[in-house]
Design an enzyme around this catalytic site. Structure first.
Site, PDB file in Angstrom:
ATOM      1  N   GLY A   1      30.996 -55.028 -49.669  1.00  0.00           N
ATOM      2  CA  GLY A   1      31.987 -54.996 -48.608  1.00  0.00           C
ATOM      3  C   GLY A   1      32.693 -56.333 -48.466  1.00  0.00           C
ATOM      4  N   CYS A   2      33.833 -56.324 -47.783  1.00  0.00           N
ATOM      5  CA  CYS A   2      34.651 -57.541 -47.685  1.00  0.00           C
ATOM      6  C   CYS A   2      33.989 -58.595 -46.799  1.00  0.00           C
ATOM      7  CB  CYS A   2      36.050 -57.199 -47.190  1.00  0.00           C
ATOM      8  SG  CYS A   2      36.103 -56.205 -45.683  1.00  0.00           S
ATOM      9  N   PHE A   3      33.612 -58.238 -45.567  1.00  0.00           N
ATOM     10  CA  PHE A   3      32.876 -59.181 -44.717  1.00  0.00           C
ATOM     11  C   PHE A   3      31.589 -59.622 -45.409  1.00  0.00           C
ATOM     12  CE2 PHE A   3      34.865 -57.817 -40.482  1.00  0.00           C
ATOM     13  CZ  PHE A   3      35.418 -59.055 -40.234  1.00  0.00           C
TER      14      PHE A   3
END
Length: 325
Positions: free
Chosen positions: A134-136
């Site tokens: 995921g990005c975070f």
């Protein structure tokens, strides 16, 4: 040439993936599947591609391509793969959260390797299926992994991170409309964000005795793209010593860099880079990390994983020009 396909081609991450693959010298983009846009030109949806390609969205899938990228959104990849079976030789790179946690990594005889190159490069090179982070989770893990690897997390960690509007995808909601987002700022999912599972999983894989809490507060920013994360925790050691630990950890990572100067988001937007900065205040270590959520946080990292699997330079197709001004 690597024959590649994309499933779910209308969203932001798919758009970035199309742009990268069209300019990747070792890739032939065989098809982009979309149920809602079948027959339309890619440039009808991703309008910056006008003049760059005449490819149309497909309504059929080639199940024998060399690599397929699933850009379907969380929970939809398992449903799609339940109904559609790819060749055993097809590499599957999934951009959802369906296979990121170890209990979910086995699916229909495939083992999905967690695709964070800075953590699992050797495993990725041998993988047949990838769960893209995921990005975070990417920004936060890259901030914490050297600290965990050196067994230096001895207290709770507090994280505050802000993401641009593209992090919410293309579907409209009450908090993605321009009139709400513009000149506005807010938090969401305090301490319960879905990326916490993979963050804790990776930290514990490097520091097996880790028993502290990671408190994460995600925020919505009034800009389009990018993630800026700050994490702090108690640390009694020397700043220069921990800087060396970080630079050594990322010495072979072509996209992750430790900066001696304060960092800001314009340094990474439209690139596949992650920048990290370390600051010591009394007994607190502050770690700052920033990435482009659509590139290093999604599609760029997916192409990194493809490059590693096919024995290409990790940076192939990803030496992108940032937009600094």
């Amino acid at each position: 040439m690597i024959k590649a396909g994309i499933i779910g081609g209308a969203g932001y991450t798919a758009g970035e993936l199309i742009r990268i693959l069209l300019n990747h010298k070792y890739v032939d983009l065989s098809f982009v599947f979309s149920t809602s846009n079948a027959g339309n030109l890619l440039s009808d949806v991703h309008q910056d591609l006008l003049g760059s390609t005449d490819i149309r969205f497909a309504d059929t899938v080639d199940f024998n391509v060399d690599v397929v990228f699933l850009c379907l959104g969380h929970g939809n990849s398992t449903a799609f793969l339940d109904k559609n079976v790819f060749s055993e030789k097809t590499i599957i790179i999934d951009l959802s959260n369906d296979f990121r946690l170890k209990p979910d990594a086995e699916f229909q005889g495939r083992e999905f390797i967690y695709g964070l190159p800075e953590l699992n490069k050797d495993e990725i090179k041998q993988a047949g299926s990838i769960a893209n982070p995921g990005c975070f989770a990417t920004a936060i893990q890259l901030a914490l992994l050297p600290l965990a690897d050196s067994k230096n997390i001895t207290s709770d960690i507090h994280i505050n991170a802000v993401t641009g509007a593209t992090g919410a995808g293309t579907s409209l909601s009450a908090t993605t409309h321009y009139t709400w987002r513009d000149n506005n700022f807010s938090y969401y999912k305090p301490f319960t964000h879905q990326h916490m599972g993979e963050i804790n999983q990776s930290v514990k894989s490097l520091q097996s005795g880790f028993d502290k809490e990671i408190f994460f507060l995600p925020n919505r920013g009034n800009f389009s793209r990018g993630i800026f994360a700050t994490a702090y925790t108690k640390f009694e050691g020397d700043l220069e010593a921990i800087k060396k630990i970080y630079t050594d950890f990322y010495a072979e990572a072509p996209f992750t860099f430790v900066s001696d100067s304060d960092i800001h988001m314009k340094q990474v937007v439209n690139t596949n880079k992650c920048l990290i900065h370390l600051h010591k205040h009394e007994n607190q270590l502050l770690i700052t990390s920033c990435i482009d959520n659509l590139l290093k946080g999604a599609s760029g990292q997916a192409v990194e994983n493809m490059n590693l699997i096919f024995g290409l330079p990790q940076t192939e197709g990803l030496n992108l020009k940032g937009s600094y001004f």
